[in-house]
Motif scaffolding. Sequence first.
Motif, PDB file in Angstrom:
ATOM      1  N   GLU A 129       7.608 -13.848 109.797  1.00 54.15           N
ATOM      2  CA  GLU A 129       7.883 -14.113 108.509  1.00 54.15           C
ATOM      3  C   GLU A 129       9.465 -14.977 108.499  1.00 54.15           C
ATOM      4  OE1 GLU A 129       7.798 -10.903 105.826  1.00 54.15           O
ATOM      5  OE2 GLU A 129       5.727 -10.315 106.695  1.00 54.15           O
ATOM      6  N   LYS A 130      10.144 -14.884 109.620  1.00 56.44           N
ATOM      7  CA  LYS A 130      11.479 -15.571 109.629  1.00 56.44           C
ATOM      8  C   LYS A 130      11.460 -16.648 109.273  1.00 56.44           C
ATOM      9  CE  LYS A 130      13.171 -12.100 112.762  1.00 56.44           C
ATOM     10  NZ  LYS A 130      13.791 -11.720 114.070  1.00 56.44           N
ATOM     11  N   ASN A 131      10.441 -17.655 109.480  1.00 57.09           N
ATOM     12  CA  ASN A 131      10.629 -19.008 108.968  1.00 57.09           C
ATOM     13  C   ASN A 131       9.991 -19.095 107.467  1.00 57.09           C
ATOM     14  OD1 ASN A 131      11.733 -20.097 111.196  1.00 57.09           O
ATOM     15  ND2 ASN A 131       9.662 -20.166 112.292  1.00 57.09           N
ATOM     16  N   ARG A 132       9.486 -18.371 106.854  1.00 61.47           N
ATOM     17  CA  ARG A 132       9.063 -18.180 105.425  1.00 61.47           C
ATOM     18  C   ARG A 132      10.373 -18.776 104.478  1.00 61.47           C
ATOM     19  NH1 ARG A 132       4.181 -15.343 103.282  1.00 61.47           N
ATOM     20  NH2 ARG A 132       2.723 -15.717 104.948  1.00 61.47           N
ATOM     21  N   VAL A 133      10.187 -19.390 103.439  1.00 62.20           N
ATOM     22  CA  VAL A 133      11.207 -19.833 102.672  1.00 62.20           C
ATOM     23  C   VAL A 133      11.653 -18.721 101.644  1.00 62.20           C
ATOM     24  CG1 VAL A 133      11.678 -21.685 100.953  1.00 62.20           C
ATOM     25  CG2 VAL A 133      10.521 -22.301 102.934  1.00 62.20           C
ATOM     26  N   MET A 134      12.899 -18.628 101.548  1.00 58.18           N
ATOM     27  CA  MET A 134      13.313 -17.543 100.917  1.00 58.18           C
ATOM     28  C   MET A 134      13.873 -18.133  99.333  1.00 58.18           C
ATOM     29  SD  MET A 134      16.617 -14.673 101.326  1.00 58.18           S
ATOM     30  CE  MET A 134      17.635 -15.915 101.885  1.00 58.18           C
ATOM     31  N   HIS A 135      14.416 -19.555  99.702  1.00 51.69           N
ATOM     32  CA  HIS A 135      14.703 -20.248  98.154  1.00 51.69           C
ATOM     33  C   HIS A 135      14.570 -21.794  98.689  1.00 51.69           C
ATOM     34  CE1 HIS A 135      16.169 -21.314  94.530  1.00 51.69           C
ATOM     35  NE2 HIS A 135      16.885 -21.968  94.953  1.00 51.69           N
ATOM     36  N   ILE A 136      14.082 -22.586  97.743  1.00 47.90           N
ATOM     37  CA  ILE A 136      14.164 -24.129  98.007  1.00 47.90           C
ATOM     38  C   ILE A 136      14.086 -24.549  96.482  1.00 47.90           C
ATOM     39  CG2 ILE A 136      11.673 -24.347  98.140  1.00 47.90           C
ATOM     40  CD1 ILE A 136      12.148 -26.903 100.159  1.00 47.90           C
ATOM     41  N   SER A 137      14.965 -25.629  96.248  1.00 50.54           N
ATOM     42  CA  SER A 137      15.020 -26.200  94.829  1.00 50.54           C
ATOM     43  C   SER A 137      14.922 -27.884  94.937  1.00 50.54           C
ATOM     44  CB  SER A 137      16.285 -25.626  94.295  1.00 50.54           C
ATOM     45  OG  SER A 137      16.478 -26.561  92.764  1.00 50.54           O
ATOM     46  N   LEU A 138      13.800 -28.270  94.208  1.00 50.60           N
ATOM     47  CA  LEU A 138      13.811 -29.857  94.079  1.00 50.60           C
ATOM     48  C   LEU A 138      14.298 -30.421  92.840  1.00 50.60           C
ATOM     49  CD1 LEU A 138      12.603 -32.601  95.347  1.00 50.60           C
ATOM     50  CD2 LEU A 138      10.266 -31.658  94.240  1.00 50.60           C
ATOM     51  N   LYS A 139      15.463 -31.000  92.987  1.00 50.36           N
ATOM     52  CA  LYS A 139      16.005 -31.550  91.350  1.00 50.36           C
ATOM     53  C   LYS A 139      15.307 -32.845  91.413  1.00 50.36           C
ATOM     54  CE  LYS A 139      20.198 -32.916  89.630  1.00 50.36           C
ATOM     55  NZ  LYS A 139      21.685 -32.987  89.719  1.00 50.36           N
ATOM     56  N   VAL A 140      14.455 -32.887  90.450  1.00 52.71           N
ATOM     57  CA  VAL A 140      13.690 -34.024  90.094  1.00 52.71           C
ATOM     58  C   VAL A 140      14.365 -34.913  88.838  1.00 52.71           C
ATOM     59  CG1 VAL A 140      11.596 -34.923  88.675  1.00 52.71           C
ATOM     60  CG2 VAL A 140      11.620 -32.851  90.516  1.00 52.71           C
ATOM     61  N   SER A 141      15.337 -34.517  88.320  1.00 56.35           N
ATOM     62  CA  SER A 141      16.062 -35.240  87.334  1.00 56.35           C
ATOM     63  C   SER A 141      17.420 -34.378  86.989  1.00 56.35           C
ATOM     64  CB  SER A 141      15.153 -35.554  86.025  1.00 56.35           C
ATOM     65  OG  SER A 141      15.159 -34.451  85.246  1.00 56.35           O
ATOM     66  N   GLU A 142      18.291 -34.794  86.018  1.00 57.59           N
ATOM     67  CA  GLU A 142      19.151 -34.039  85.898  1.00 57.59           C
ATOM     68  C   GLU A 142      18.973 -32.936  84.994  1.00 57.59           C
ATOM     69  OE1 GLU A 142      22.720 -34.491  86.664  1.00 57.59           O
ATOM     70  OE2 GLU A 142      21.499 -35.977  87.571  1.00 57.59           O
ATOM     71  N   ASP A 143      18.056 -32.783  84.389  1.00 57.42           N
ATOM     72  CA  ASP A 143      17.452 -31.541  83.620  1.00 57.42           C
ATOM     73  C   ASP A 143      16.481 -30.784  84.246  1.00 57.42           C
ATOM     74  OD1 ASP A 143      19.080 -32.372  81.473  1.00 57.42           O
ATOM     75  OD2 ASP A 143      17.690 -33.844  80.599  1.00 57.42           O
ATOM     76  N   VAL A 144      15.686 -31.406  85.342  1.00 61.96           N
ATOM     77  CA  VAL A 144      14.445 -30.455  85.818  1.00 61.96           C
ATOM     78  C   VAL A 144      14.776 -30.250  87.233  1.00 61.96           C
ATOM     79  CG1 VAL A 144      12.063 -30.651  86.229  1.00 61.96           C
ATOM     80  CG2 VAL A 144      13.112 -31.513  84.119  1.00 61.96           C
ATOM     81  N   ALA A 145      14.456 -28.784  87.586  1.00 63.63           N
ATOM     82  CA  ALA A 145      14.419 -28.604  89.029  1.00 63.63           C
ATOM     83  C   ALA A 145      13.269 -27.911  89.284  1.00 63.63           C
ATOM     84  CB  ALA A 145      15.727 -28.168  89.678  1.00 63.63           C
ATOM     85  N   ILE A 146      12.388 -27.967  90.424  1.00 67.46           N
ATOM     86  CA  ILE A 146      11.201 -27.247  90.638  1.00 67.46           C
ATOM     87  C   ILE A 146      11.788 -26.131  91.630  1.00 67.46           C
ATOM     88  CG2 ILE A 146       9.015 -26.928  91.120  1.00 67.46           C
ATOM     89  CD1 ILE A 146       8.609 -29.713  90.104  1.00 67.46           C
TER      90      ILE A 146
END
Length: 143
Positions: free
Chosen positions: A47-64
């Motif tokens: 489980e150590k290589n599982r993602v705790m957080h990731i954010s994809l900034k698609v535009s100035e107003d949107v991040a997934i």
Amino acid sequence: MKVNPYLNFDGTAEEAMTFYKSVLGGEFEGGVSYFGEAPGMELPEEEKNRVMHISLKVSEDVAIMASDTSPSMGHVLHKGNHNYISLAPDSREEGERIFNGLSAGGKIEMNYEKTFWGAYFGSFEDKYGIGWMINYTLQPGEE
């Protein structure tokens, strides 16, 4: 106020977000944080290589944003139809490109086509179990 969809995965968050980036573009904000990097957390090795957080900034107003579940902490992922990400592209062609890219390997619910409400719309579940809606509203004079 900004509203950002936050997705959970069962060990495929980084793979899924990299796929979304390949279709939608954008950049990862702040890199990828893994559970194994958190101080004081005792986790099984797998489980150590599982993602705790990731954010994809698609535009100035949107991040997934996304993370993986941690089974040893009692997290259980339940896939379902309770959550969709709705995208409103700037053109019919951009909508078609996104629809075709993200739906590859997934399950199409409604083809991307002209609708009675004056838009091109399509919906699907991607290969990671996430629901998407693509809706391009026709502009005056467009067919």
